[in-house]
Design an enzyme around this catalytic site. Structure first.
Site, PDB file in Angstrom:
ATOM      1  N   ILE A 144       0.819  -1.211   0.000  1.00 10.45           N
ATOM      2  CA  ILE A 144       0.000   0.000   0.000  1.00 10.45           C
ATOM      3  C   ILE A 144       0.858   1.269   0.000  1.00 10.45           C
ATOM      4  O   ILE A 144       0.410   2.333  -0.432  1.00 10.45           O
ATOM      5  CB  ILE A 144      -0.963  -0.022   1.213  1.00 10.45           C
ATOM      6  CG1 ILE A 144      -2.217   0.800   0.942  1.00 10.45           C
ATOM      7  CG2 ILE A 144      -0.279   0.423   2.495  1.00 10.45           C
ATOM      8  CD1 ILE A 144      -3.336   0.547   1.952  1.00 10.45           C
TER       9      ILE A 144
ATOM     10  N   ASN B 147      11.516  -8.556   7.068  1.00  9.86           N
ATOM     11  CA  ASN B 147      11.764  -7.986   8.391  1.00  9.86           C
ATOM     12  C   ASN B 147      11.295  -8.991   9.438  1.00  9.86           C
ATOM     13  O   ASN B 147      10.216  -9.565   9.311  1.00  9.86           O
ATOM     14  CB  ASN B 147      10.999  -6.679   8.550  1.00  9.86           C
ATOM     15  CG  ASN B 147      11.463  -5.621   7.551  1.00  9.86           C
ATOM     16  OD1 ASN B 147      12.637  -5.559   7.205  1.00  9.86           O
ATOM     17  ND2 ASN B 147      10.548  -4.805   7.079  1.00  9.86           N
TER      18      ASN B 147
ATOM     19  N   GLY C 176      12.030  -4.229  12.325  1.00 13.62           N
ATOM     20  CA  GLY C 176      11.176  -3.412  11.451  1.00 13.62           C
ATOM     21  C   GLY C 176       9.891  -4.078  11.008  1.00 13.62           C
ATOM     22  O   GLY C 176       9.184  -3.554  10.153  1.00 13.62           O
ATOM     23  N   GLN C 177       9.571  -5.237  11.592  1.00 12.15           N
ATOM     24  CA  GLN C 177       8.322  -5.919  11.189  1.00 12.15           C
ATOM     25  C   GLN C 177       7.125  -5.252  11.850  1.00 12.15           C
ATOM     26  O   GLN C 177       7.121  -5.007  13.060  1.00 12.15           O
ATOM     27  CB  GLN C 177       8.384  -7.410  11.592  1.00 12.15           C
ATOM     28  CG  GLN C 177       7.190  -8.205  11.089  1.00 12.15           C
ATOM     29  CD  GLN C 177       7.302  -9.706  11.363  1.00 12.15           C
ATOM     30  OE1 GLN C 177       8.263 -10.163  11.997  1.00 12.15           O
ATOM     31  NE2 GLN C 177       6.337 -10.467  10.906  1.00 12.15           N
TER      32      GLN C 177
ATOM     33  N   HIS D 184       5.974 -12.349   5.716  1.00 12.53           N
ATOM     34  CA  HIS D 184       5.907 -11.842   4.349  1.00 12.53           C
ATOM     35  C   HIS D 184       7.281 -11.496   3.826  1.00 12.53           C
ATOM     36  O   HIS D 184       8.191 -11.171   4.594  1.00 12.53           O
ATOM     37  CB  HIS D 184       4.996 -10.607   4.261  1.00 12.53           C
ATOM     38  CG  HIS D 184       5.332  -9.540   5.237  1.00 12.53           C
ATOM     39  ND1 HIS D 184       4.944  -9.583   6.558  1.00 12.53           N
ATOM     40  CD2 HIS D 184       6.043  -8.387   5.098  1.00 12.53           C
ATOM     41  CE1 HIS D 184       5.387  -8.503   7.188  1.00 12.53           C
ATOM     42  NE2 HIS D 184       6.060  -7.768   6.326  1.00 12.53           N
ATOM     43  N   LEU D 185       7.409 -11.571   2.515  1.00 17.27           N
ATOM     44  CA  LEU D 185       8.600 -11.113   1.827  1.00 17.27           C
ATOM     45  C   LEU D 185       8.236  -9.860   1.055  1.00 17.27           C
ATOM     46  O   LEU D 185       7.134  -9.767   0.500  1.00 17.27           O
ATOM     47  CB  LEU D 185       9.100 -12.178   0.838  1.00 17.27           C
ATOM     48  CG  LEU D 185       9.493 -13.537   1.423  1.00 17.27           C
ATOM     49  CD1 LEU D 185       9.865 -14.490   0.292  1.00 17.27           C
ATOM     50  CD2 LEU D 185      10.637 -13.408   2.404  1.00 17.27           C
ATOM     51  N   HIS D 186       9.161  -8.902   1.038  1.00 16.43           N
ATOM     52  CA  HIS D 186       9.025  -7.725   0.182  1.00 16.43           C
ATOM     53  C   HIS D 186       9.795  -8.021  -1.111  1.00 16.43           C
ATOM     54  O   HIS D 186      10.984  -8.332  -1.048  1.00 16.43           O
ATOM     55  CB  HIS D 186       9.649  -6.493   0.837  1.00 16.43           C
ATOM     56  CG  HIS D 186       8.998  -6.071   2.122  1.00 16.43           C
ATOM     57  ND1 HIS D 186       8.141  -4.995   2.198  1.00 16.43           N
ATOM     58  CD2 HIS D 186       9.076  -6.576   3.384  1.00 16.43           C
ATOM     59  CE1 HIS D 186       7.728  -4.843   3.454  1.00 16.43           C
ATOM     60  NE2 HIS D 186       8.284  -5.795   4.198  1.00 16.43           N
TER      61      HIS D 186
END
Ligand code: 5GP
Length: 111
Positions: free
Chosen positions: A34, A91, A97-98, A104-106
């Site tokens: 988002i 993260n 930073g999660q 999840h993977l970015h």
């Protein structure tokens, strides 16, 4: 820490919150972040409930883990990123930073 069924990505998986879906199969669900940090910024999540990368590595069975990566390869091919550059980042934990506690993977690319 116990997996929270009310986290945002769990709601996206249950279609309770809309998202811009990119790819889906039996193992993964993938959608646009988002708040993109790069031209392409996609989130990849397992369909099963794991809190973070270590929960996934320690508790998902070997079949599921290998199918997860095979699905990611399909996603990369679909996005035509095979011959372009990209980053995959995860993260782990608040200190790492999660913010959303469904693993999840970015997938990031400026290509
Ligand atoms: P984290 O910091 O947990 O690794 O990453 C969470 C990511 O989820 C952030 O990049 C953030 O922009 C994204 N995000 C948070 N809420 C939503 C949402 O409701 N929909 C989508 N598509 N992405 C979200």
């Amino acid at each position: 820490m116990i997996y929270d069924n009310e986290n945002i990505f769990a709601k996206i998986l249950r279609s309770e919150i809309p998202c811009e879906k990119i790819f889906e199969d039996e193992y993964i669900f993938s959608f646009k972040d988002i708040n993109p940090k790069t031209k392409i910024h996609i989130l990849i999540i397992p369909k099963k409930p794991y809190i973070d990368i270590l929960d996934f590595l320690e508790n998902a069975d070997a079949d599921y883990q290998s199918n997860f990566w095979i699905s990611i390869n399909k996603l990369v091919l679909q996005l035509d990123l095979k011959n372009k550059g990209f980053q995959i980042k995860s993260n782990k934990g608040k200190e790492g930073g999660q913010e959303v506690f469904h693993f999840h993977l970015h997938l990031l690319s400026d290509s």
